[in-house]
Design an enzyme around this catalytic site. Sequence first.
Site, PDB file in Angstrom:
ATOM      1  N   PHE A   8      -2.672  -4.892   1.654  1.00 29.42           N
ATOM      2  CA  PHE A   8      -3.886  -4.112   1.891  1.00 29.42           C
ATOM      3  C   PHE A   8      -4.230  -3.230   0.693  1.00 29.42           C
ATOM      4  O   PHE A   8      -3.375  -2.512   0.173  1.00 29.42           O
ATOM      5  CB  PHE A   8      -3.697  -3.178   3.094  1.00 29.42           C
ATOM      6  CG  PHE A   8      -3.704  -3.852   4.430  1.00 29.42           C
ATOM      7  CD1 PHE A   8      -4.878  -3.966   5.165  1.00 29.42           C
ATOM      8  CD2 PHE A   8      -2.539  -4.374   4.971  1.00 29.42           C
ATOM      9  CE1 PHE A   8      -4.885  -4.584   6.407  1.00 29.42           C
ATOM     10  CE2 PHE A   8      -2.531  -4.996   6.209  1.00 29.42           C
ATOM     11  CZ  PHE A   8      -3.712  -5.096   6.931  1.00 29.42           C
ATOM     12  N   ASP A   9      -5.499  -3.272   0.297  1.00 30.00           N
ATOM     13  CA  ASP A   9      -6.036  -2.258  -0.591  1.00 30.00           C
ATOM     14  C   ASP A   9      -6.022  -0.932   0.186  1.00 30.00           C
ATOM     15  O   ASP A   9      -5.918  -0.934   1.418  1.00 30.00           O
ATOM     16  CB  ASP A   9      -7.467  -2.655  -0.979  1.00 30.00           C
ATOM     17  CG  ASP A   9      -8.161  -1.619  -1.822  1.00 30.00           C
ATOM     18  OD1 ASP A   9      -7.539  -1.089  -2.750  1.00 30.00           O
ATOM     19  OD2 ASP A   9      -9.338  -1.327  -1.541  1.00 30.00           O
ATOM     20  N   LEU A  10      -6.145   0.181  -0.509  1.00 31.95           N
ATOM     21  CA  LEU A  10      -6.113   1.493   0.159  1.00 31.95           C
ATOM     22  C   LEU A  10      -7.514   2.086   0.301  1.00 31.95           C
ATOM     23  O   LEU A  10      -8.045   2.216   1.404  1.00 31.95           O
ATOM     24  CB  LEU A  10      -5.191   2.444  -0.618  1.00 31.95           C
ATOM     25  CG  LEU A  10      -5.034   3.872  -0.084  1.00 31.95           C
ATOM     26  CD1 LEU A  10      -4.525   3.877   1.358  1.00 31.95           C
ATOM     27  CD2 LEU A  10      -4.091   4.658  -0.994  1.00 31.95           C
ATOM     28  N   ASP A  11      -8.140   2.432  -0.827  1.00 30.37           N
ATOM     29  CA  ASP A  11      -9.451   3.095  -0.802  1.00 30.37           C
ATOM     30  C   ASP A  11     -10.534   2.143  -0.313  1.00 30.37           C
ATOM     31  O   ASP A  11     -10.762   1.079  -0.887  1.00 30.37           O
ATOM     32  CB  ASP A  11      -9.826   3.586  -2.207  1.00 30.37           C
ATOM     33  CG  ASP A  11      -8.921   4.707  -2.691  1.00 30.37           C
ATOM     34  OD1 ASP A  11      -8.298   5.376  -1.846  1.00 30.37           O
ATOM     35  OD2 ASP A  11      -8.846   4.919  -3.918  1.00 30.37           O
ATOM     36  N   ILE A 167      -6.149  -8.167   1.392  1.00 28.35           N
ATOM     37  CA  ILE A 167      -7.286  -7.637   2.153  1.00 28.35           C
ATOM     38  C   ILE A 167      -7.871  -6.443   1.397  1.00 28.35           C
ATOM     39  O   ILE A 167      -7.139  -5.490   1.074  1.00 28.35           O
ATOM     40  CB  ILE A 167      -6.829  -7.197   3.560  1.00 28.35           C
ATOM     41  CG1 ILE A 167      -6.237  -8.392   4.319  1.00 28.35           C
ATOM     42  CG2 ILE A 167      -7.985  -6.574   4.341  1.00 28.35           C
ATOM     43  CD1 ILE A 167      -4.953  -8.094   5.041  1.00 28.35           C
TER      44      ILE A 167
END
Length: 217
Positions: A8-11, A167
């Site tokens: 997963f990306d964060l921002d 993602i």
Amino acid sequence: MEKQYLLFDLDGTLTDPMVGITKSVQYALRHYGIEEPDLKKLTPFIGPPLTDSFQNYYQFSKQQAKEAVLVYREYFTKQGILENEELPGIRQMLKDLKAAGKMLIVATSKPELFAKQIVRHFQFEEYFSFVCGADLEETRVRKGDVIRYALEQAGIGEDEKSKCVMIGDREHDMIGAKENGLESIGVLFGYGSREELEEAGADQIAADAGELARMLL
């Protein structure tokens, strides 16, 4: 989409960092005599490496951009890091994915030090096996490099890449996934448009956390 390893990306994917990031950029620009009162004009800084954005949007030289990142961090480390909100439906989705036996990994271009603080702040630690990000020297900052590093940290080999998916909400997430031979899912609840994600080669696109969960479970 039967995947075991979920990156997963964060921002813009797990949290909405709009206020903290744009105020940090505003602070850095002011240092160079540039006033930008409209924070919404600074949202393109969310996602890509900061040095690239200072060069692309304000024509900074590479050296100026590196210096601007240090000024940016003066505000971000004290205040901006927590000017951030959890995105709707994300916590329940993470809980369900973890309960289903998936391995969850954060892979972000944000410095790993800050990413870990944010994951801790939102009490997401119980869901993620690894939190992987850029280094402070920005030798590892492009999404493809961060994804490669995350796979190494998790011990995921070439033969298991078919079990992985990246993602994220921006083109960099899709491009970085392709560079590493991974499938990708673009999300529309962040800062990238459907057109941006499709052009970057997203394999699937989710409108919200509920749809994303259904794809992954």
